[in-house]
Each structure stands twice: as C-alpha cells, then as structure tokens.
Design a protein around this motif. Structure first.
Motif, PDB file in Angstrom:
ATOM      1  N   UNK A 118       0.796  -1.224   0.000  1.00  0.00           N
ATOM      2  CA  UNK A 118       0.000   0.000   0.000  1.00  0.00           C
ATOM      3  C   UNK A 118       0.832   1.280   0.000  1.00  0.00           C
ATOM      4  N   UNK A 119       2.156   1.150   0.074  1.00  0.00           N
ATOM      5  CA  UNK A 119       3.015   2.321  -0.007  1.00  0.00           C
ATOM      6  C   UNK A 119       3.174   3.096   1.277  1.00  0.00           C
ATOM      7  N   UNK A 120       2.627   2.602   2.398  1.00  0.00           N
ATOM      8  CA  UNK A 120       2.750   3.308   3.669  1.00  0.00           C
ATOM      9  C   UNK A 120       4.211   3.590   4.000  1.00  0.00           C
ATOM     10  N   UNK A 121       4.535   4.852   4.336  1.00  0.00           N
ATOM     11  CA  UNK A 121       5.915   5.195   4.678  1.00  0.00           C
ATOM     12  C   UNK A 121       6.218   4.927   6.147  1.00  0.00           C
ATOM     13  N   UNK A 122       5.180   4.786   6.966  1.00  0.00           N
ATOM     14  CA  UNK A 122       5.370   4.440   8.373  1.00  0.00           C
ATOM     15  C   UNK A 122       5.288   2.929   8.526  1.00  0.00           C
ATOM     16  N   UNK A 123       6.210   2.336   9.298  1.00  0.00           N
ATOM     17  CA  UNK A 123       6.155   0.886   9.514  1.00  0.00           C
ATOM     18  C   UNK A 123       4.833   0.479  10.161  1.00  0.00           C
ATOM     19  N   UNK A 124       4.373  -0.696   9.833  1.00  0.00           N
ATOM     20  CA  UNK A 124       3.135  -1.205  10.414  1.00  0.00           C
ATOM     21  C   UNK A 124       3.385  -1.796  11.797  1.00  0.00           C
ATOM     22  N   UNK A 125       2.327  -1.816  12.599  1.00  0.00           N
ATOM     23  CA  UNK A 125       2.358  -2.536  13.864  1.00  0.00           C
ATOM     24  C   UNK A 125       1.730  -3.903  13.610  1.00  0.00           C
ATOM     25  N   UNK A 126       2.563  -4.922  13.555  1.00  0.00           N
ATOM     26  CA  UNK A 126       2.072  -6.268  13.266  1.00  0.00           C
ATOM     27  C   UNK A 126       1.656  -6.934  14.575  1.00  0.00           C
ATOM     28  N   UNK A 127       0.405  -6.670  14.965  1.00  0.00           N
ATOM     29  CA  UNK A 127      -0.125  -7.171  16.233  1.00  0.00           C
ATOM     30  C   UNK A 127      -0.676  -8.581  16.034  1.00  0.00           C
ATOM     31  N   UNK A 128       0.243  -9.510  15.865  1.00  0.00           N
ATOM     32  CA  UNK A 128      -0.154 -10.906  15.676  1.00  0.00           C
ATOM     33  C   UNK A 128       0.767 -11.805  16.472  1.00  0.00           C
ATOM     34  N   UNK A 129       0.217 -12.906  16.951  1.00  0.00           N
ATOM     35  CA  UNK A 129       1.044 -13.861  17.686  1.00  0.00           C
ATOM     36  C   UNK A 129       1.558 -14.977  16.786  1.00  0.00           C
ATOM     37  N   UNK A 130       0.812 -15.294  15.727  1.00  0.00           N
ATOM     38  CA  UNK A 130       1.199 -16.430  14.891  1.00  0.00           C
ATOM     39  C   UNK A 130       0.964 -16.114  13.417  1.00  0.00           C
ATOM     40  N   UNK A 131       1.461 -16.973  12.544  1.00  0.00           N
ATOM     41  CA  UNK A 131       1.478 -16.714  11.104  1.00  0.00           C
ATOM     42  C   UNK A 131       1.058 -17.965  10.344  1.00  0.00           C
ATOM     43  N   UNK A 132       0.271 -17.786   9.283  1.00  0.00           N
ATOM     44  CA  UNK A 132      -0.134 -18.918   8.454  1.00  0.00           C
ATOM     45  C   UNK A 132       1.087 -19.498   7.744  1.00  0.00           C
TER      46      UNK A 132
END
Length: 381
Positions: free
Chosen positions: A21-35
């Motif tokens: 999406x081009x966001x210049x600010x890093x995202x907050x990846x509020x997740x405990x696990x990943x697929x």
C-alpha cells in the motif's frame, strides 16, 4: 544504507515503504502467529512472534544500522536485554568486571539474580586502566562491563583502551551506551563486542515505552543471542517496538537539543554557591573530558551535582522544582530530577557502589533552557 548519514539511517533503515500500500510508516504487526504454506513452510520466515515479528525486525535492523553493527536484538526492557546477555555469555564460576558506579538495576541483576547462580563480579573504576587490569582474572573473566558515561556520576571510560585489556585476557567488552545513545557514541567502532541499551531512554525519547536492545558484529555471538532471546522470551512486543522505532527517527535532532540545554545547565550549576560539585563530561574540569571529547560526538543530556548543604537539602531541592519533574528514568523530551541515593540507586546502599547522599541527577530535556535554569535557580534559593 550503511554508508548513509546517521539521520538517514534512523529514518530509513528497516523502514522501507510497504510494498502493498506504499505506507511510509512501519506497520504494527499485532499478531502472535502466522499462516504456513504446509508443515514447516514459512512465509517470509515468520512463524510465532516470540521468535520474530516484522515490527520488531524493523526496529532491530534500525538499531544495528545506527550502532554500525550487523545484528540487533530488541527486548521488553533494558534489564531483559542484560539478563539475556549474561545468560548467553555466563556460566557458574565465570567472572565479570563491572563499573564501581554502575546503574542500580544492573548491580541488582548481578548481585541478587546471577551471583546466587555462580556468576562472580568485581566492581572497578573503569576510568582507571590499572584498576581494570587488576580486576580482570585471567582465564576466568568472561567480560568487562562498561557504562560510559556512568549512571549517575557520569564517569567516562576509554572504550578502546578497555577493549584492549579485555581482549588481551580473552574477555568480551560490553558497553552500556544508554546515556550517550547511538547518536553520540558508537562503541563497536572502538572495539566493543556488544552494545547494550535501555531503549526506554533516549532511543524511545518520550517516556512512553519500556524496551531494551543488544547490538553486535560477532556472527557467532549473534547466533547464541538469537537462540537465548527466543528461549528466554523477554522480547519487545510490536507496539513497544513501533514506539521505539518512531523515537529513533528524531533521535539526532533531540540529542542536539538535549546537549545544548545540558551544557547551559552545567555551566549555571558550576557557578552556584549552593552547589558543591558538578558532574558533566562537557566541562573542562571533568577528569574524563578529553576521552569523552575523543569518543563522543557531544557530551549528552545528563548532569549530576552535589548539594553543598547535604542530603536533606538535596532531597528537599528535588521536591521544589516545577519544570523539572521529580521522577525516575531519563532521556525523555521532558526534564526530570531525582535523588539517586533514595530512588534509582537505593539497591546499592551499603555496598562499594553506594552513591553520595547529597547527589542530585538531572535528565535535561528539550524545553527552553532559560526556563530550566530559572526553575533550578528558584529551587536552589
């Protein structure tokens, strides 16, 4: 990126615009696990956020870039970082040389947590190379632990010289760089093996997050640290990692203002009749001034001083300021004042690391310097 200037790295290292999406600010990846794409099939290397999280990865990459290191590790607090490091390099019977005016929490970690498990330590004045050499036990000392400037007496150690002593004995040199921040001092380039930070302080910079970090250039040590970071689990959460990362973006400009203000405050205190002694590496009279000038960009935002009328006067002074907030911690945009003997360094009372009872420590913020000096002038009156 490694060849870029400090502020460029602070804003861009580990913080590329989002490809989706081009966001210049890093995202907050509020997740405990990943697929996962099948058993053991990881997407982009993530499986569980104790082991790794994209927001934490961004912070770790940025911290490593700012310290000129290859590997960064982010933790839930500075003491969590220190504890993980000690468990990585320590063993029953091992020995560490520590500063004789170390931060009270660091001393407590050694004395109350690790010493009962067999780790030994010897305090030494780290600005005295002969004393450091005498404290090292050949074949047993695994590390020399340096704070420079120290907390709270702002002593200065010659990092390169202490590194030579440590390495000659087969020991690591660990430097707590919290007071200087990566902007003012880069210990890895002076011979340190590991840099420690309480990112709660200048790295975060806004008194709104608790965090810690380790940075190293040693690939083998980094592998062990990564294992222990995951195995012990005292990692930075994504929200905290994001706050520290945001703080790092303005670290350079904040540190310049901290230094400007601290220099003015120190100069004011030196000439005050009710002040017995001022500790600030930027003063020509400071015994570590020459070394600090050689290994630091500037002299930092921390100032300590002794009140001529004694302990109670120092305690009373801490309660009279209005712009300086009475509180523990340091490195935020707001100015703080505290009495180390009864606050941050109460754990060293009665030991060789006990601090003077008449000592006051200032974390000089980025307010208008005239207001800070006027506040101290009223409180000292």
């Amino acid at each position: 990126m490694s060849e870029s200037g400090f502020s460029t790295r602070a804003i861009h290292a580990g913080q590329r615009p989002d490809p989706g999406n081009g966001s210049v600010a890093p995202a907050i990846w509020a997740t405990s696990t990943y697929a996962q794409d099948g058993v053991g099939g990881l997407r982009s290397g993530y499986e569980y956020s104790r082991s790794a999280n994209p927001t934490r990865t961004a912070l770790e990459e940025c911290l490593a870039a700012l310290e000129g290191g290859a590997h960064g590790f982010a933790f839930a607090s500075g003491l969590a970082a220190e504890d993980t490091l000690l468990r990585t390099i320590g063993r029953p019977g091992a020995h560490v040389v520590i500063p004789d005016d170390a931060y009270g929490g660091t001393y407590r970690l050694f004395a109350k947590v690790h010493e009962p498990w067999g780790l030994r330590y010897t305090p030494a004045p780290l600005d005295d190379l002969a004393a450091v050499a005498a404290a090292i036990v050949p074949g047993e000392t695994t590390a020399v632990w340096v704070e420079t400037p120290t907390n709270p007496l702002l002593g200065v150690a010659d990092i390169a010289a202490v590194a030579e002593l440590a390495h000659a004995a087969g020991a690591l040199l660990i430097v707590d760089n919290t007071f200087a921040s990566p902007y003012l001092q880069q210990p890895l380039g002076l011979g340190a093996d590991v840099v420690v930070h309480s990112t709660t302080k200048y790295c975060g910079g806004h008194s709104d997050v608790i965090g810690g970090a380790l940075v190293t250039d040693d690939d083998a040590l980094a592998e062990r640290l990564r294992y222990f970071q995951n195995a012990i689990g005292g990692v930075a959460g994504p929200f905290d990692a994001w706050l520290v990362l945001r703080g790092l973006r303005t670290l350079a400009v904040r540190m310049e203002r901290h230094c400007d203000n601290a220099e003015r405050v120190a100069a004011y205190l030196v000439d005050h009749a009710r002040v017995a002694e001022v500790f600030y590496p930027g003063l020509d009279s400071h015994p570590g001034h020459t070394v600090a000038k050689a290994q630091m960009r500037r002299f930092g935002g921390m100032v300590s001083f002794r009140v001529a009328a004694g302990e109670q006067a120092a305690v009373d002074l801490c309660g009279r300021t209005e712009v300086f907030t009475l509180g523990e911690s340091l490195g935020g945009v707001e100015s703080l004042i505290e009495h180390p003997g009864r606050m941050t360094h109460a754990s060293v009372a009665g030991t060789a690391l006990e601090v003077p009872a008449d000592l006051v420590r200032l974390s000089v913020g980025i307010e208008d310097a005239d207001d800070l000096i006027a506040d101290l002038d009223r409180a000292l009156a």
